[in-house]
Design a protein around this motif. Structure first.
Motif: not given
Length: 236
Positions: A37-48, A66-74
């Protein structure tokens, strides 16, 4: 040419602009992580955006990715926008180190399918290098950021090659994290573990451990694997 998308039961992931495509590692982590029942979740290096969307399907309500690569983040943002979970997942084009220094949010759950080729031959393709080598996100940086952003009772779940378990455990333990759950992942019943799924937290708890075998033969999946992934794969 490989298919530019992968269709799941409730969403479709386009990954032709992502260095790392949809794979078993991400699906395993997205299905295995304890959403609770977590309220806040973070995915590090989400890719797609795969894992973030899986966690949203499983009940996560506020997921930053969060994702460092612009194309992947978009592309991840486009995948989220087309999904039924657009209001739950927020994609951010930023490095994890920078994000951990900027944000004031503290997370109940942090997940990551991180880079892991530390000393291996480096591919010439830079986005793929960033996605799968520790040049842009070392284990030390990952642990440091997690310890900064995890709240007092929060959990950190990740998947790594099994032979990286010792090194990562030493780093996490030195930072005050305790291993409370782990699953060894074996390709077949007769094979050695290839991956390990882990859950860490600051609390002192006994570690629960088990083993997951993926196949009994080529494309013959075990009941355990089918049960874990049945809410996602179309053929389960």
């Amino acid at each position: 040419m490989s298919n530019p998308y992968f269709r799941f039961k409730q969403f479709t992931i386009y990954h032709d602009r992502c260095a790392m495509k949809v794979g078993t590692d991400g699906v395993l982590l997205g299905a295995w992580a304890n959403v609770g029942r977590y309220d806040t979740i973070l995915d590090v290096g989400t890719g797609s955006g795969l894992i973030a969307l899986m966690l949203a399907q499983r009940g996560g309500e506020c997921i930053d990715a969060v994702e460092i690569d612009r194309d992947a983040a978009e592309q991840a943002a486009e995948n989220v926008h087309r999904s039924p979970f657009a209001g739950k997942v927020h994609i951010r084009h930023i490095s994890f180190a920078e994000y951990s220094n900027r944000t004031s949010v503290r997370y109940d759950l942090i997940v990551s399918n991180p880079p892991y080729f530390i000393d291996a031959f480096r591919p010439e393709d830079k986005p793929r290098l960033m996605a799968r080598h520790t040049d842009e996100l070392s284990y030390e940086e990952l642990v440091t950021g997690v310890c900064t952003l995890l709240n007092g009772e929060g959990r950190f779940a990740l998947i790594l090659p099994y032979d990286h378990f010792g090194r990562f455990s030493q780093l996490a333990g030195s930072a005050g994290l305790n291993l409370v759950r782990k699953t060894l992942v074996c390709p077949t019943p007769d094979s050695q573990p290839r991956r390990i799924l882990m859950e860490w937290c600051r609390l002192q708890e006994d570690c629960r451990d088990d083993t997951l075998t993926i196949e009994t033969a080529r494309h013959c999946y075990t009941d355990d694997f089918n049960t874990l992934t049945k809410e996602f794969y179309l053929d389960r």
